[in-house]
Design an enzyme around this catalytic site. Sequence first.
Site, PDB file in Angstrom:
ATOM      1  N   GLY A  10       0.814  -1.218   0.000  1.00  0.00           N
ATOM      2  CA  GLY A  10       0.000   0.000   0.000  1.00  0.00           C
ATOM      3  C   GLY A  10       0.847   1.267   0.000  1.00  0.00           C
ATOM      4  N   TYR A  11       0.159   2.365   0.122  1.00  0.00           N
ATOM      5  CA  TYR A  11       0.809   3.679   0.000  1.00  0.00           C
ATOM      6  C   TYR A  11       1.885   3.880   1.076  1.00  0.00           C
ATOM      7  N   ASN A  32      -3.078  -8.377   0.274  1.00  0.00           N
ATOM      8  CA  ASN A  32      -4.077  -9.046  -0.577  1.00  0.00           C
ATOM      9  C   ASN A  32      -4.426  -8.198  -1.807  1.00  0.00           C
ATOM     10  N   ASN A  35      -6.233  -2.882  -2.173  1.00  0.00           N
ATOM     11  CA  ASN A  35      -6.128  -1.461  -2.538  1.00  0.00           C
ATOM     12  C   ASN A  35      -4.725  -1.130  -3.040  1.00  0.00           C
ATOM     13  N   SER A 124      -4.374   6.875  13.664  1.00  0.00           N
ATOM     14  CA  SER A 124      -4.678   8.078  12.896  1.00  0.00           C
ATOM     15  C   SER A 124      -5.078   9.208  13.820  1.00  0.00           C
ATOM     16  N   TYR A 149     -14.639   4.085  10.317  1.00  0.00           N
ATOM     17  CA  TYR A 149     -13.182   3.975  10.113  1.00  0.00           C
ATOM     18  C   TYR A 149     -12.453   4.479  11.355  1.00  0.00           C
ATOM     19  N   LYS A 153     -10.102   2.445  14.422  1.00  0.00           N
ATOM     20  CA  LYS A 153      -8.741   2.747  14.914  1.00  0.00           C
ATOM     21  C   LYS A 153      -8.762   2.896  16.431  1.00  0.00           C
ATOM     22  N   PHE A 178      -0.918  12.090  10.818  1.00  0.00           N
ATOM     23  CA  PHE A 178      -1.752  13.211  10.408  1.00  0.00           C
ATOM     24  C   PHE A 178      -2.066  13.007   8.916  1.00  0.00           C
ATOM     25  N   ASN A 198     -10.587  10.108  -2.396  1.00  0.00           N
ATOM     26  CA  ASN A 198     -11.359  10.803  -1.356  1.00  0.00           C
ATOM     27  C   ASN A 198     -10.557  11.939  -0.759  1.00  0.00           C
ATOM     28  N   ASN A 199      -9.242  11.799  -0.811  1.00  0.00           N
ATOM     29  CA  ASN A 199      -8.381  12.764  -0.119  1.00  0.00           C
ATOM     30  C   ASN A 199      -7.930  13.871  -1.051  1.00  0.00           C
ATOM     31  N   LEU A 200      -7.524  14.959  -0.430  1.00  0.00           N
ATOM     32  CA  LEU A 200      -7.252  16.178  -1.196  1.00  0.00           C
ATOM     33  C   LEU A 200      -6.109  16.032  -2.218  1.00  0.00           C
TER      34      LEU A 200
HETATM   35  P1  NAD Z   1      -3.454   1.643   1.528  1.00  0.00           P
HETATM   36  O1  NAD Z   1      -4.850   1.226   1.252  1.00  0.00           O
HETATM   37  O2  NAD Z   1      -2.666   2.242   0.430  1.00  0.00           O
HETATM   38  O3  NAD Z   1      -2.617   0.397   2.097  1.00  0.00           O
HETATM   39  C1  NAD Z   1      -3.197  -0.659   2.821  1.00  0.00           C
HETATM   40  C2  NAD Z   1      -2.670  -1.951   2.216  1.00  0.00           C
HETATM   41  O4  NAD Z   1      -3.200  -3.038   2.967  1.00  0.00           O
HETATM   42  C3  NAD Z   1      -3.130  -2.160   0.768  1.00  0.00           C
HETATM   43  O5  NAD Z   1      -2.036  -2.574  -0.014  1.00  0.00           O
HETATM   44  C4  NAD Z   1      -4.187  -3.258   0.863  1.00  0.00           C
HETATM   45  O6  NAD Z   1      -4.219  -4.036  -0.309  1.00  0.00           O
HETATM   46  C5  NAD Z   1      -3.715  -4.018   2.086  1.00  0.00           C
HETATM   47  N1  NAD Z   1      -4.765  -4.704   2.848  1.00  0.00           N
HETATM   48  C6  NAD Z   1      -5.932  -4.190   3.315  1.00  0.00           C
HETATM   49  N2  NAD Z   1      -6.612  -5.121   3.996  1.00  0.00           N
HETATM   50  C7  NAD Z   1      -5.855  -6.252   3.979  1.00  0.00           C
HETATM   51  C8  NAD Z   1      -6.016  -7.544   4.526  1.00  0.00           C
HETATM   52  N3  NAD Z   1      -7.107  -7.887   5.215  1.00  0.00           N
HETATM   53  N4  NAD Z   1      -5.045  -8.465   4.316  1.00  0.00           N
HETATM   54  C9  NAD Z   1      -3.939  -8.132   3.592  1.00  0.00           C
HETATM   55  N5  NAD Z   1      -3.730  -6.916   3.064  1.00  0.00           N
HETATM   56  C10 NAD Z   1      -4.674  -5.985   3.257  1.00  0.00           C
HETATM   57  O7  NAD Z   1      -3.501   2.607   2.805  1.00  0.00           O
HETATM   58  P2  NAD Z   1      -2.352   3.507   3.432  1.00  0.00           P
HETATM   59  O8  NAD Z   1      -2.691   4.927   3.164  1.00  0.00           O
HETATM   60  O9  NAD Z   1      -1.021   2.985   3.058  1.00  0.00           O
HETATM   61  O10 NAD Z   1      -2.628   3.262   4.966  1.00  0.00           O
HETATM   62  C11 NAD Z   1      -1.899   2.314   5.712  1.00  0.00           C
HETATM   63  C12 NAD Z   1      -2.403   2.322   7.141  1.00  0.00           C
HETATM   64  O11 NAD Z   1      -2.297   3.641   7.687  1.00  0.00           O
HETATM   65  C13 NAD Z   1      -3.872   1.935   7.285  1.00  0.00           C
HETATM   66  O12 NAD Z   1      -4.027   1.189   8.473  1.00  0.00           O
HETATM   67  C14 NAD Z   1      -4.560   3.267   7.414  1.00  0.00           C
HETATM   68  O13 NAD Z   1      -5.779   3.169   8.102  1.00  0.00           O
HETATM   69  C15 NAD Z   1      -3.543   4.066   8.212  1.00  0.00           C
HETATM   70  N6  NAD Z   1      -3.674   5.520   8.039  1.00  0.00           N
HETATM   71  C16 NAD Z   1      -3.644   6.075   6.779  1.00  0.00           C
HETATM   72  C17 NAD Z   1      -3.790   7.461   6.629  1.00  0.00           C
HETATM   73  C18 NAD Z   1      -3.796   8.085   5.267  1.00  0.00           C
HETATM   74  O14 NAD Z   1      -4.264   9.215   5.135  1.00  0.00           O
HETATM   75  N7  NAD Z   1      -3.283   7.439   4.237  1.00  0.00           N
HETATM   76  C19 NAD Z   1      -3.935   8.286   7.755  1.00  0.00           C
HETATM   77  C20 NAD Z   1      -3.935   7.691   9.019  1.00  0.00           C
HETATM   78  C21 NAD Z   1      -3.792   6.305   9.147  1.00  0.00           C
HETATM   79  N1  UFG Z   2     -10.887  18.502   0.839  1.00  0.00           N
HETATM   80  C1  UFG Z   2     -11.478  19.264  -0.162  1.00  0.00           C
HETATM   81  N2  UFG Z   2     -11.807  18.631  -1.331  1.00  0.00           N
HETATM   82  C2  UFG Z   2     -11.587  17.314  -1.554  1.00  0.00           C
HETATM   83  C3  UFG Z   2     -10.978  16.548  -0.531  1.00  0.00           C
HETATM   84  C4  UFG Z   2     -10.644  17.169   0.659  1.00  0.00           C
HETATM   85  O1  UFG Z   2     -11.693  20.445   0.013  1.00  0.00           O
HETATM   86  O2  UFG Z   2     -11.938  16.803  -2.626  1.00  0.00           O
HETATM   87  C5  UFG Z   2     -10.483  19.161   2.086  1.00  0.00           C
HETATM   88  C6  UFG Z   2     -11.169  18.610   3.323  1.00  0.00           C
HETATM   89  O3  UFG Z   2     -12.383  19.275   3.551  1.00  0.00           O
HETATM   90  C7  UFG Z   2     -10.112  18.893   4.407  1.00  0.00           C
HETATM   91  C8  UFG Z   2      -8.777  18.761   3.656  1.00  0.00           C
HETATM   92  O4  UFG Z   2      -9.105  18.921   2.273  1.00  0.00           O
HETATM   93  O5  UFG Z   2     -10.225  20.211   4.875  1.00  0.00           O
HETATM   94  C9  UFG Z   2      -8.106  17.416   3.844  1.00  0.00           C
HETATM   95  O6  UFG Z   2      -9.045  16.382   3.525  1.00  0.00           O
HETATM   96  P1  UFG Z   2      -8.577  14.866   3.314  1.00  0.00           P
HETATM   97  O7  UFG Z   2      -9.796  14.089   2.908  1.00  0.00           O
HETATM   98  O8  UFG Z   2      -7.393  14.808   2.424  1.00  0.00           O
HETATM   99  O9  UFG Z   2      -8.074  14.446   4.756  1.00  0.00           O
HETATM  100  P2  UFG Z   2      -8.825  14.454   6.169  1.00  0.00           P
HETATM  101  O10 UFG Z   2      -8.079  15.378   7.053  1.00  0.00           O
HETATM  102  O11 UFG Z   2     -10.275  14.625   6.016  1.00  0.00           O
HETATM  103  O12 UFG Z   2      -8.608  12.936   6.644  1.00  0.00           O
HETATM  104  C10 UFG Z   2      -7.355  12.268   6.506  1.00  0.00           C
HETATM  105  C11 UFG Z   2      -7.602  10.791   6.259  1.00  0.00           C
HETATM  106  C12 UFG Z   2      -8.189  10.148   7.468  1.00  0.00           C
HETATM  107  C13 UFG Z   2      -7.337  10.455   8.665  1.00  0.00           C
HETATM  108  C14 UFG Z   2      -7.146  11.942   8.830  1.00  0.00           C
HETATM  109  C15 UFG Z   2      -6.232  12.258   9.963  1.00  0.00           C
HETATM  110  O13 UFG Z   2      -8.494  10.603   5.170  1.00  0.00           O
HETATM  111  O14 UFG Z   2      -8.189   8.771   7.281  1.00  0.00           O
HETATM  112  O15 UFG Z   2      -6.595  12.484   7.644  1.00  0.00           O
HETATM  113  O16 UFG Z   2      -5.081  11.532   9.828  1.00  0.00           O
HETATM  114  F1  UFG Z   2      -7.941   9.970   9.747  1.00  0.00           F
END
Ligand code: NAD
Ligand code: UFG
Length: 335
Positions: A10-11, A32, A35, A124, A149, A153, A178, A198-200
């Site tokens: 993943g990322y 798996n 994503n 998170s 979600y 956590k 963050f 979904n994210n910015l």
């Molecule tokens: P991501 O979706 O890119 O990576 C998750 C990886 O886990 C993917 O490769 C997916 O295929 C794999 N996966 C999911 N469920 C699985 C399962 N049951 N068995 C095996 N593999 C599985 O997400 P990410 O952004 O890299 O996030 C990693 C972790 O960090 C997650 O736990 C996420 O909740 C947490 N997190 C992410 C953010 C964010 O903004 N990206 C912020 C806070 C916390």
């Molecule tokens: N935003 C927009 N347009 C978009 C997407 C986001 O204006 O299309 C804005 C949001 O309103 C927010 C900022 O951009 O003000 C950041 O939004 P993100 O969706 O990128 O991130 P969030 O802070 O909402 O949430 C993220 C992750 C969560 C995590 C959280 C804190 O998605 O999983 O950061 O770590 F929990």
Amino acid sequence: MKILVTGGAGYIGSHTCVELLNNDYELVILDNFSNSSKDVLDNIKKITNKDFTFYEGDMIDKNLLQTIFNENEIEAVIDFAAFKAVGESVSKPVAYYQNNVSTILNLLTIMQEHNVKKLVFSSSATVYGNPASVPITEDFPIGNTTNPYGTSKLMVEQILKDLYNSDNSWDIAILRYFNPVGAHESGLIGEAPIGKPNNLMPFITKVAKGELPKLMVFGNDYNTVDGTGVRDYIHVVDLAIGHIKALEKLNKENKGLFIYNLGTGTGYSVLQLIETFERVNNIRINYEITDRRPGDIDSCYSDPTKSKNELNFQTKKSLDDMCKDAWNFEKNYHK
Ligand code: NAD
Ligand code: UFG
């Protein structure tokens, strides 16, 4: 030292695998691909010129976990495997609790059986809910999460605390991220969400590429510098290095359960992020101000003092770097 990285394709996982390999850790990756894609594994190898063991499968599969621990001398686990789309978690709560909570119960069971008691867990900033003030320190109250979600956590954090209280020979680092953005400077790995982002930042890069027509800025009436939401964006490579620091801490001192914020300590608004992206990449982003997104808060940024003092963790990369690297990856990336 041999580390099992769940969700390593993943990322955040892929960037952490690069840093782990660069620091001479041996890796076993489980994913798996729910994503992510297989190419990521080749790209990790290309960047590091190092190899690792890989298992394709689901962490819900206890037999597979048993096999992994039987076949490898795992000494610690970094658990990234989870679903992370906030909106989707509202419509599919059962799937989210199943994948984010049940799976880690399997993992902890097998770790206990094999006497492997070092764990780094991806939590998170969402666990802080709507914080009373910013910056946020680790002792702020947690709870009042606004979606399954976030609650998943919170639940796992509680499970880990209960586990530690029952047996304090465990060493556990709970890392509260963050807003991770950006990509590896090679442009080979980065954020490649399946479907509409979904994210910015990934939304901005898709608009920049012309794959999406316009960014919707969710609200400009927040109590912030320009009315748009403020967040603590952290470069994913800095974040990855935070995991190395956490592992080092767990290895050096067998002292138990730690909770750390991983952020930069600085908040930027949506408009500031767009302006920075436009300036460093010399590209215009088509956007429109629209209604607030339900569940969003005004400001969320970390106080990074604890991770600085105790982990010796300090972010190095700027918002300019985050925007450049995110775009560099997106330009290179072909589905
Ligand atoms: P991501 O979706 O890119 O990576 C998750 C990886 O886990 C993917 O490769 C997916 O295929 C794999 N996966 C999911 N469920 C699985 C399962 N049951 N068995 C095996 N593999 C599985 O997400 P990410 O952004 O890299 O996030 C990693 C972790 O960090 C997650 O736990 C996420 O909740 C947490 N997190 C992410 C953010 C964010 O903004 N990206 C912020 C806070 C916390
Ligand atoms: N935003 C927009 N347009 C978009 C997407 C986001 O204006 O299309 C804005 C949001 O309103 C927010 C900022 O951009 O003000 C950041 O939004 P993100 O969706 O990128 O991130 P969030 O802070 O909402 O949430 C993220 C992750 C969560 C995590 C959280 C804190 O998605 O999983 O950061 O770590 F929990």
